[in-house]
Design a protein around this motif. Sequence first.
Motif, mmCIF file in Angstrom:
data_model
loop_
_atom_site.group_PDB
_atom_site.id
_atom_site.type_symbol
_atom_site.label_atom_id
_atom_site.label_comp_id
_atom_site.label_asym_id
_atom_site.label_seq_id
_atom_site.Cartn_x
_atom_site.Cartn_y
_atom_site.Cartn_z
ATOM 1 N N SER A 119 12.497 24.508 38.333
ATOM 2 C CA SER A 119 11.096 24.087 38.381
ATOM 3 C C SER A 119 10.903 22.801 39.177
ATOM 4 O O SER A 119 9.902 22.108 39.039
ATOM 5 C CB SER A 119 10.545 23.889 36.961
ATOM 6 O OG SER A 119 11.268 22.888 36.279
ATOM 7 N N ASN A 175 7.582 18.567 40.469
ATOM 8 C CA ASN A 175 7.983 19.869 39.946
ATOM 9 C C ASN A 175 6.918 20.904 40.280
ATOM 10 O O ASN A 175 5.943 20.617 40.969
ATOM 11 C CB ASN A 175 8.253 19.787 38.433
ATOM 12 C CG ASN A 175 7.023 19.337 37.645
ATOM 13 O OD1 ASN A 175 5.881 19.498 38.093
ATOM 14 N ND2 ASN A 175 7.248 18.774 36.467
ATOM 15 N N THR A 176 7.120 22.119 39.804
ATOM 16 C CA THR A 176 6.202 23.217 40.146
ATOM 17 C C THR A 176 4.810 23.038 39.552
ATOM 18 O O THR A 176 3.872 23.729 39.944
ATOM 19 C CB THR A 176 6.794 24.556 39.678
ATOM 20 O OG1 THR A 176 7.123 24.466 38.275
ATOM 21 C CG2 THR A 176 8.053 24.903 40.461
ATOM 22 N N LYS A 177 4.650 22.089 38.611
ATOM 23 C CA LYS A 177 3.338 21.780 38.044
ATOM 24 C C LYS A 177 2.639 20.647 38.804
ATOM 25 O O LYS A 177 1.528 20.254 38.448
ATOM 26 C CB LYS A 177 3.476 21.391 36.578
ATOM 27 C CG LYS A 177 4.012 22.510 35.687
ATOM 28 C CD LYS A 177 4.145 22.034 34.245
ATOM 29 C CE LYS A 177 4.699 23.140 33.339
ATOM 30 N NZ LYS A 177 4.849 22.672 31.934
ATOM 31 N N GLU A 222 3.844 17.594 38.957
ATOM 32 C CA GLU A 222 4.128 16.325 38.282
ATOM 33 C C GLU A 222 5.260 15.584 38.987
ATOM 34 O O GLU A 222 6.245 16.193 39.430
ATOM 35 C CB GLU A 222 4.527 16.600 36.832
ATOM 36 C CG GLU A 222 3.454 17.317 36.020
ATOM 37 C CD GLU A 222 3.989 17.868 34.715
ATOM 38 O OE1 GLU A 222 3.196 18.021 33.780
ATOM 39 O OE2 GLU A 222 5.207 18.156 34.630
#
Length: 351
Positions: A98, A312-314, A316
């Motif tokens: 991620s 990351n993939t979010k 963040e």
Amino acid sequence: MNTLGNKIKLTSYGESHGAGVGAVLDGFPSNYKIDFSFIQLQLSRRKPGQNELTTQRKEEDEFKILSGVFNGKSTGAPIHFFIENKDSKSKDYDHLKSVYRPSHADYTYQKKYGIRDYRGGGRSSARITAGWVAAGALVQQYLNAQNNIKIGAYVRQVGGVKMSGDAKYYSSEEVDSSIVRCPEQKASASIKSLMEDIKSQKDSLGGVIECVIQNLPIGVGNPVFQKLNAELSHAMFSINAVKGVEFGGGFAMASERGSQVNDQFIMEDNEAKTNSNFSGGIQGGISNGMDIVFRVAFKPTATIGVEQSTINTKGEKVSLEAYGRHDPCVVPRAVPIVETMAAMVIGNLLA
């Protein structure tokens, strides 16, 4: 696209942590007796884990030919090379599933395809070049046997350490006498020391590979969109981590005068030659009979153990200290890749 060439074609397949990697070579001449040991030699020069200065992933890279060969000779059918992945250790990459690694293809692959293989980079890994080397080594030996064309590459520079002297052809034995594949003894020792130091710091280095092609006939290459230098550049830029390609005098010529870098013609043994080789053996996109000379610049290995900031993939912000098995500098292992990809280009243009 996964295919290079339009006459002698190399089609690449596989991922870093899949069952294996390989290539299919189509259009190769029939009835040619294959030197399997040369193919294995080139693969062994590229393979991981060959010494303390490379990634410690252990792959013997013993190849299998699944089609196109009978009784040791090419049949004219597609030749299928397969190399098994035996030491992938995919769990080492679980912490990256991620996270977008800096200077890797993680983000661009995810955006383009909507999915990515985070295990060693998947299809974007340099692991897939093993198949290219197997196929290209066959073309390389064919060019040498049929046309006496010699292709030799070596490490010219790592970090700030450079070889002195002009470009020249070195045999693989001369190049491989150095653990870092630099045939100049003094520079080799300094590069080895530099790589050991950077490895201890969990950092990485880039460098330059120089390639010399001897005995290429005059007239190889085509005007405008299939120039020899353009075709070679295309192949070189297909190699992972390559950021620059230059021929002959290269970028340094931008600060010189025409009177200083024009290659003037002379007659020697009833042959027209030039008294210098700033053109790198290519004029108007066509070989001129001089040695082909080009250099390939590689960026530092992207995976390092030094803490870096990323997302990351979010979306963040996170900190990343990559771990696993990675080269502190990819350049020494890339020497056979440069040679064999150059062979693919020359073979395709001569076919």
